[in-house]
Design an enzyme around this catalytic site. Sequence first.
Site, PDB file in Angstrom:
ATOM      1  N   CYS A 285      -4.763   2.478  -3.661  1.00 50.60           N
ATOM      2  CA  CYS A 285      -3.517   2.997  -3.067  1.00 50.60           C
ATOM      3  C   CYS A 285      -2.366   2.009  -3.260  1.00 50.60           C
ATOM      4  O   CYS A 285      -1.545   1.822  -2.341  1.00 50.60           O
ATOM      5  CB  CYS A 285      -3.684   3.324  -1.577  1.00 50.60           C
TER       6      CYS A 285
ATOM      7  N   ASP B  15       3.101  -4.236   8.015  1.00 55.69           N
ATOM      8  CA  ASP B  15       1.865  -3.470   7.862  1.00 55.69           C
ATOM      9  C   ASP B  15       0.718  -4.461   8.080  1.00 55.69           C
ATOM     10  O   ASP B  15       0.435  -5.294   7.220  1.00 55.69           O
ATOM     11  CB  ASP B  15       1.841  -2.867   6.453  1.00 55.69           C
TER      12      ASP B  15
ATOM     13  N   GLN C 132      -4.513  -5.010   7.090  1.00 61.26           N
ATOM     14  CA  GLN C 132      -5.516  -5.949   6.592  1.00 61.26           C
ATOM     15  C   GLN C 132      -5.478  -7.299   7.312  1.00 61.26           C
ATOM     16  O   GLN C 132      -6.377  -8.121   7.123  1.00 61.26           O
ATOM     17  CB  GLN C 132      -5.338  -6.186   5.085  1.00 61.26           C
TER      18      GLN C 132
ATOM     19  N   HIS D 122       0.874  -1.179   0.000  1.00 63.44           N
ATOM     20  CA  HIS D 122       0.000   0.000   0.000  1.00 63.44           C
ATOM     21  C   HIS D 122       0.915   1.234   0.000  1.00 63.44           C
ATOM     22  O   HIS D 122       2.026   1.177   0.530  1.00 63.44           O
ATOM     23  CB  HIS D 122      -0.833  -0.052   1.286  1.00 63.44           C
TER      24      HIS D 122
ATOM     25  N   LYS E 194     -10.558  -0.521  10.671  1.00 66.27           N
ATOM     26  CA  LYS E 194     -10.725  -1.672   9.770  1.00 66.27           C
ATOM     27  C   LYS E 194     -11.113  -2.928  10.548  1.00 66.27           C
ATOM     28  O   LYS E 194     -11.190  -4.017   9.985  1.00 66.27           O
ATOM     29  CB  LYS E 194      -9.438  -1.913   8.986  1.00 66.27           C
TER      30      LYS E 194
HETATM   31  N1  PMP Z   1      -1.868  -0.560   4.591  1.00 64.96           N
HETATM   32  C1  PMP Z   1      -2.814  -1.332   4.042  1.00 64.96           C
HETATM   33  C2  PMP Z   1      -2.453  -2.702   3.563  1.00 64.96           C
HETATM   34  C3  PMP Z   1      -4.113  -0.847   3.921  1.00 64.96           C
HETATM   35  O1  PMP Z   1      -5.048  -1.608   3.380  1.00 64.96           O
HETATM   36  C4  PMP Z   1      -4.409   0.449   4.389  1.00 64.96           C
HETATM   37  C5  PMP Z   1      -5.801   1.025   4.253  1.00 64.96           C
HETATM   38  N2  PMP Z   1      -6.362   0.874   3.007  1.00 64.96           N
HETATM   39  C6  PMP Z   1      -3.388   1.200   4.959  1.00 64.96           C
HETATM   40  C7  PMP Z   1      -2.134   0.668   5.046  1.00 64.96           C
HETATM   41  C8  PMP Z   1      -3.631   2.581   5.489  1.00 64.96           C
HETATM   42  O2  PMP Z   1      -4.504   2.530   6.562  1.00 64.96           O
HETATM   43  P1  PMP Z   1      -5.089   3.871   7.211  1.00 64.96           P
HETATM   44  O3  PMP Z   1      -5.692   4.624   6.085  1.00 64.96           O
HETATM   45  O4  PMP Z   1      -6.079   3.389   8.202  1.00 64.96           O
HETATM   46  O5  PMP Z   1      -3.953   4.601   7.819  1.00 64.96           O
END
Ligand code: PMP
Length: 541
Positions: free
Chosen positions: A355, A189, A192, A112, A215
Site C-alpha cells: 500500500c 500516522d 507502525q 501508506h 497492529k
Molecule cells: N498507515 C500505515 C503506516 C500502515 O502500515 C497501515 C497498515 N498497513 C495503515 C496506515 C492502515 O491501517 P489500517 O488498515 O489498520 O487502517
Amino acid sequence: MNKEDFPLLHEHPNLVYLDNSATTQKPLSVINALVDFYKNTNSNVHRGIHFLSQKATMEYQKAHEAVADFIGAEAEEIVFTSGTTQSLNLIARMLGRKLREDDEIVLTEMEHHSNIIPWQQIAKEKKCGLKYIPLTSGYTLDMKEARQMINSKTRIVAVTHVSNVLGTINPVRELASLAHDVGALLIVDGAQSAPHLKINVKDLGCDFFAFSGHKMCGPTGIGVLYGKKGLLQNLDPVEFGGGMIKEVTKWHATWADLPAKFEAGTPNIAGAVGLRAAIDYLNNIGMEKIQEQGRELMAYALQKLSLLPKVRIIGPVIANERIPVFSFTVDKMHPHDVGDFLDKHNIAVRAGHHCAMPLMKTLGINGTVRASFYFYNTLEDVDKLISALHNLLNSKMENVSLRNVDKNQIVFGELTEKQEIYKENVLDHYKEPRNKGILKEYTHSCREVNPVCGDVVTLYLNVENEKIQNVSFMGNGCVISQASLSLLTEEMKGKPVQMVQNFTLNKIFSLLGIPISHTRYTCAFLSLKAVHGALKNGLRN
Ligand code: PMP
C-alpha cells in the site's frame, strides 16, 4: 519470548509469523476479554439506563482512559474509529473544510495509501497544493528539503511516524516544530509506531495521531484518532447520527461533548474492550522492553540479511533509525515468488507494494518482500528466515511458488505426477515466455495493473474477421503472471473473438494445471483482465 501467550502461535509451533506490520497475533488475554464482554457485559453504550448498559458504558469509558494513558493524552482526546484508515479519513475531511485554494498540504514519499489518498481528495476538491518530502539515499526523510517545503503556504503536514515499508523512524518532533513555526498542523500516522515505540503525543508535539488496535495485539475494527483537546473542540464532525448529539430539532442539531461528538452510531464496544486488554498486556511487558527487544532482533537480522548475496535491504541499515520491519528484494526474483517460497517453509511474510505505490515508484521497483517482527519473534525466527533464503538462493526456480497446500492444516503436500508435468510447463513459459513484445500492427490494446503487487502488463491484439490473428504482451511479473500470459496468448491465437471473450479464470487454472494459493489468483487473473479489457476497449494506448 511470550509466544506461549498467543494461542495461534502455540497451535502452530512451526509457523514463523513475520507479517506483524499487517496485523499482529492476539494474546489469550485479549481473546478472553472479547469473549467475556459478549458473555457478561454485552449491551449498548450511553443509551440504556439499565445495569448492563451502564456496565458497558463504563467499560467503554475505561478503554478511552487506557488508550489516553498509553499515549500520554486525556480521555476526551481519544476518538475511537475502525482503524488508522478511518482516523486519517476523518481528520482529512474535518480539516479539509477549512482549507482554501492554494493552501498547501505536505506529505512524505514514504506514506501508506491511507495517508495519501484522503489528502489527495481534499487537494483536488479545494484546489490545494500537494507536496512530498523526498527521501535521502539512506531511506530517511530529507529534512533539508522538508525545511524548504514547509513554508507560509503550508496548512497541513501529514507524515508517517514509522514507514511500514522501510522501517524508518521519522523525526516527528522536528517536523512538528517546522509545521507549527508556519502555523500549520502536524498529523501523524502512528500505525507502525504505536506497536513498537513508547508514544507520548505531548512530547512528540503532534496535533493529531492515528493508529490501529490490530497492529498491537488488539482486535481488528478498532482504532484511534487522538487530537489536541482545543483543536477537537473547534472542529465540526463529518459523520452524523445517534450518540454524537446534544439536541436535535427538525432543522438543527448540536453536538455532544468530546469524544462522543466524533463517534456517531453504535461504536465497536467489544473492540474497545479488547484494545484495552491489549494495552494492559503490552504495559505488563513494558513498551521500553518491547522497544529494546526490537532493537536486539533488528541488529541481529540486519547483520544476517546484509550478508546474504543477491538480497538488497530496502531501508536504513542503522539500527536506531528504524524498527524491526525489513523490506528486501532478491536479485532477479519477483517478491511474490520469494514470498510463496518462504510460505512453503512456514515463514509468513508479505510481498508486494505494501500500500505504498508512490514509494515503490520513487524506489524504481514494483514491490518488495517484507519480514516484519514483533516482540514474540525470536532470534531463532531470524535464523529460520535466513536459512530459508539461503535455500532459495541455492535452489533453481523449480522450488519457487508451486506446491500443493492444505490451507486448513497449514501444511504443504507434494504435487501429483501430472501436476509435476504441468509445473515444468509453467516454469518453461515463465523462463521463455511466448508472444512477448509489441506487435507491429495491432487493433486492440489494454494496460492492466495487478493491484496486489503493482505489476503492469500491456496486451496487444490484432483482430481481423472476428478472429484473434495475433497477440503479444509486455511487462514483467512473477512466475504465475508471466506463465499465465504466455499460456493464454498461445491458447487464444486464431480463435474467434467470441470464444475468447467467454474465457474465465478456470481457463487459466486449467492452462496452469497446478494448484495456486488464493493470493496468486490476481496474478493469474491479470492476463485475462488484459485480454477482456483489450477486446472491450478497442484501440488504446
Ligand atoms: N498507515 C500505515 C503506516 C500502515 O502500515 C497501515 C497498515 N498497513 C495503515 C496506515 C492502515 O491501517 P489500517 O488498515 O489498520 O487502517
